[in-house]
Scaffold this active site. Sequence first.
Site, PDB file in Angstrom:
ATOM      1  N   ASP A  89       0.913  -1.185   0.056  1.00 47.21           N
ATOM      2  CA  ASP A  89      -0.121  -0.073  -0.153  1.00 47.21           C
ATOM      3  C   ASP A  89       1.055   1.370  -0.146  1.00 47.21           C
ATOM      4  O   ASP A  89       2.063   1.221   0.473  1.00 47.21           O
ATOM      5  CB  ASP A  89      -0.930  -0.085   1.330  1.00 47.21           C
ATOM      6  CG  ASP A  89      -0.153   0.009   2.651  1.00 47.21           C
ATOM      7  OD1 ASP A  89       0.826  -0.868   2.656  1.00 47.21           O
ATOM      8  OD2 ASP A  89      -0.657   0.689   3.406  1.00 47.21           O
ATOM      9  N   GLU A 152       0.174  -0.998   5.839  1.00 51.77           N
ATOM     10  CA  GLU A 152       1.179  -0.509   6.671  1.00 51.77           C
ATOM     11  C   GLU A 152       0.909   0.852   6.805  1.00 51.77           C
ATOM     12  O   GLU A 152       1.369   1.454   7.806  1.00 51.77           O
ATOM     13  CB  GLU A 152       2.422  -0.760   5.821  1.00 51.77           C
ATOM     14  CG  GLU A 152       3.749  -0.636   6.817  1.00 51.77           C
ATOM     15  CD  GLU A 152       4.425   0.526   6.706  1.00 51.77           C
ATOM     16  OE1 GLU A 152       5.196   1.044   7.430  1.00 51.77           O
ATOM     17  OE2 GLU A 152       3.800   1.515   6.020  1.00 51.77           O
TER      18      GLU A 152
END
Length: 474
Positions: A89, A152
């Site tokens: 991400d 994350e």
Amino acid sequence: MSIPWEMEVEKRKDELLQTAMRFLSIPSVKDEAHASPGAPFGPEIQRAMQFVVDECRKMGLAVRELDGYAAHAEMGQGEELVGILCHVDVVPPGEGWTTPPFQPAIRHGKLYARGALDDKGPTIAAMYAVKIIKELGLPLSRRVRLIFGGDEESGWKCMERYFAEEEMPTFGFAPDAVFPMISAEKGILDVHMAYRPTSEEGNTPPSLRLVSFQAGQRLNMVPAEATAVVTGDGEVLGRLKRRFEMDVVRPGRGKLAQIGGQLTLTCYGKAAHGMEPEKGVNAGLMMAHFLRNEPFSGPDKGFLDALVQAFYGDFHGTSLGIAYADDVTGPLTVNLGLIQYTHDDNTPEGKLGMTIRYPVTTPFEETMEKLRSGAARWGLDIASYTNKEPHHVDTEHFLVKTLRRVYEEHTGLDSTPLSIGGGTYARTLKAGVAFGPLFPGREETAHQVNEYIHVDDLLKATAIYAHAIYELAR
């Protein structure tokens, strides 16, 4: 056995870069509004997760997927496990890119794209490091596992799910910071506060009303843009408009629009990672500082005063009463990443979101009490918070000593471990460090507009990772 790691990377250079650019073209920003079974963080993050899983299968690695939260790809045998933790991400790209953030471009030896440095470029480097070891058929006594997470940059729900079901690596690293390595990470305290204004003060209507105020997208980013909507008396509104044009618009730091008796003001700051707020310019605080002396109503003025007095020009929590530092990880930092305020009826409402990065020796409960009492002075209450404990690996650990030796062999540079205010997946491991990919002296562009990594650095990091993984697992 002497292995020419750089030469092995050079053989795969074109393939590695093509793979990286395909990966970087996926706009893998969290989108919970469109989450679905198998895609808990939205369709684009799931597409990015599927991309790395498919590539690892092509490499002949054994893959396991965990319902879109996380995945891993493994090779080798043995009871012990070396973990390499990566994330697919990225943070929102923001405005002002020279080339589109999800159309990767190589210019003057630099690979530009959102995620080029954090963390999709390094993820490909780690994957190709494992690929090289596998293709060379090198003997290993420990298993090697690439672990991919999809959350994350915000909640870390990916790692919560992963380690609820999977074994803890014996040791490992996250290619998601700087070289030579990060062996200590500050604690991460993410706090949401509510502004609780008193009732409207006085009987005289205010000259101006702050209808709305908005800045920021993520707690771990310095807001690069802020917008305020203001209504009011014609003469007072006109003075505000002229001052904003002179002080903000003409220097190129914002814009304005007017419809009747309503002004929409926009300020431009500079994005930066929330762990180093001093490297950015917080557009929300810039806007609040500009507006605070205008004749607003009691609640509106109170909100602006709270922003300025508690946060403006203060990156270390001094005004909030929580400043602290130690010799391991340095000073506590505060980044006000989200600012929201509405007052379009008789019920003004304000919300703030901040990330506080605190040193490893910080007395946490005492800090929380100071934060509560300090914030209360400006009508701010803690609505919710999440906390990730600090992380530290001793310099005598086999992991640290091995990575230092490999780094020195490839660079000839000092390998003394560092500490950061950022949070990497390394802290999810009992023995984990962050290892590259940013080399000393290079510009830190993570979370910024025009994020990039030097192509040569990406290739060199791949060679270092391959050598390091082999030494850890041989």
